[in-house]
Design an enzyme around this catalytic site. Structure first.
Site, PDB file in Angstrom:
ATOM      1  CG  ASN A 158      40.430  63.564  35.254  1.00 14.42           C
ATOM      2  OD1 ASN A 158      40.308  62.675  34.444  1.00 14.42           O
ATOM      3  ND2 ASN A 158      41.510  64.290  35.352  1.00 14.42           N
ATOM      4  CG  MET A 173      43.088  71.222  17.799  1.00 18.69           C
ATOM      5  SD  MET A 173      44.262  72.412  18.506  1.00 18.69           S
ATOM      6  CE  MET A 173      43.550  73.993  18.033  1.00 18.69           C
ATOM      7  CG  HIS A 207      38.894  61.364  28.937  1.00 18.75           C
ATOM      8  ND1 HIS A 207      39.898  60.568  28.437  1.00 18.75           N
ATOM      9  CD2 HIS A 207      39.518  62.498  29.375  1.00 18.75           C
ATOM     10  CE1 HIS A 207      41.055  61.184  28.562  1.00 18.75           C
ATOM     11  NE2 HIS A 207      40.852  62.364  29.116  1.00 18.75           N
TER      12      HIS A 207
END
Length: 405
Positions: A279, A313, A334
């Site tokens: 970012n 995760m 990303h």
């Protein structure tokens, strides 16, 4: 050519979304940004694209003579860091709970007290090493605040070496050869957030000042014009936040490795993937022109650049090497990208669903992380397939410990 080409009323959109599609809210955002007069060549869109506040997450926007602060966002310098250790999987204990617990104690994470003085995600007193990192950044921060005092955050020094919440994490992972890696994801925390928010409002005031605001397709496309004082101040401020983010990741990694050394045999660092933003803004040359590149949820992937693309995760991550694809402005995704909003995920994913998805991983299994459960994200395999001409895979990582705020 693996990208899809989409015409707009402005420049074209090139998007790497084969096999994934794109939600209409994100498409509308992309069309709006493509209509702005200072966009260079086209807008590039990564396979993890989804709707975001201010601008589409997973977008790469090259501009000449202007920057849109809301397109950069408020998590300035957010990114990833990963390194490979000399440890192997068989050297890890069977039960990893105590290691996770100990890392959580040395890295403040999450948020309480509405971010106030009792926030568990901030330090009461900075450790010496973190304080040294903050002090190195302090003179430039004070110079910025001398001109823009309202850009000051309550939590700035106290956030050095802290993780935050949301999709930020620390992980211990294994690669395809069972080597142990440490990986983390975070940014510039409260200091960067306040800087980003402050200059987004400054851009809106600039639009009002020049009677441009009412002609914008979206107020979040308010921009700052190059060669003005406020533009220059913004670039300096974002650069500072990006340096803070890098130092923050270094501080967290240092604390994590020190903790691991208490539990595991002596080990060395074999390979550092990269400490990379996803970012941020950067001045680069593309298609023969020097332009400002805004990567909002995208990683730079020039030829041979190393980068990190996390899945979720529970689904592992990739260390990648850039292929230098010019049409993507030398960028890649990303991450996997969301398919559910946080609110939807909390409604649709049960704790039992989450536990099943996280089987074999030492991690939080409570309702507080359901918005980050693997089902809330796109299939990382399909995401990687869609960008095979942007990056090549160097390592595939699977997590055995996950820490979230």
């Amino acid at each position: 050519m693996s990208y899809l080409f989409e015409k707009t009323k402005g420049v074209a959109i090139k998007h790497w979304t084969k096999g994934l599609g794109m939600d209409e809210a994100a498409r509308e955002q992309l069309h709006n940004i493509a209509s702005m007069p200072f966009i260079h060549k086209h807008v590039a869109c990564m396979p993890d694209v989804h709707y975001g506040k201010g601008a589409t997450i997973g977008s790469v926007i090259a501009t000449k003579g202007a920057i849109v602060p809301a397109a950069v966002g408020v998590d300035l310098g957010c990114g990833m860091m990963a390194l490979k250790t000399s440890l192997k999987a068989h050297q890890l204990p069977d039960n990893l709970h105590e290691i996770r617990n100990s890392i959580e104690k040395v890295v403040p994470h999450g948020r309480t007290d509405n971010g106030g003085v009792n926030d568990k995600g901030a330090w009461r007193e900075l450790p010496k090493g973190h304080l040294a990192r903050w002090n190195a950044l302090l003179p430039d921060y004070e110079a910025l605040l001398a001109k823009h005092p309202k850009a000051k955050s309550f939590n700035n020094a106290r956030h050095m070496g802290t993780l935050g919440g949301g999709n930020h994490f620390i992980e211990v992972c294994l690669d395809e050869h069972d080597a142990v890696w440490v990986m983390l994801h975070t940014g510039s925390r409260g200091a960067g957030n306040k800087i980003g928010s402050y200059f987004i409002e400054k851009a809106k005031l600039e639009m009002e000042r020049y009677f441009i605001g009412e002609h914008l397709p979206d107020k979040d496309l308010s921009y700052l014009v190059e060669k003005t004082e406020v533009f220059d101040d913004y670039v300096v401020a974002v650069d500072w936040a990006q340096r803070y983010a890098m130092e923050n990741r270094e501080a967290i990694m240092e604390a994590t490795l020190l903790t691991l050394r208490r539990f595991l045999p002596a080990f060395t660092i074999e390979e550092e993937a990269i400490n990379c933003h996803h970012n941020y803004i950067n001045k680069e040359n593309h298609f023969g022109d020097n332009v400002w590149v805004t990567r909002k949820g995208a990683v730079r992937a020039r030829k041979n650049d190393l980068g990190i693309i996390p899945g979720s995760m529970g689904t592992g991550s990739f260390i990648v090497r850039g292929l230098g694809n010019k049409d993507s402005f030398c960028s890649c995704s990303h991450g996997a990208g969301r398919v559910m909003s946080r609110g939807q995920a909390k409604k649709l994913i049960s704790v039992d669903d989450h536990k099943a998805a996280m089987k074999g991983i030492e991690a939080r299994l409570d309702e507080g992380v359901l918005d980050e459960s693997p089902a809330a994200y796109k299939d990382i395999g399909k995401v990687m397939d869609a960008q095979s001409d942007l990056v090549e895979i160097v390592h595939r990582l699977r997590q055995v410990i996950n820490i979230k705020g």
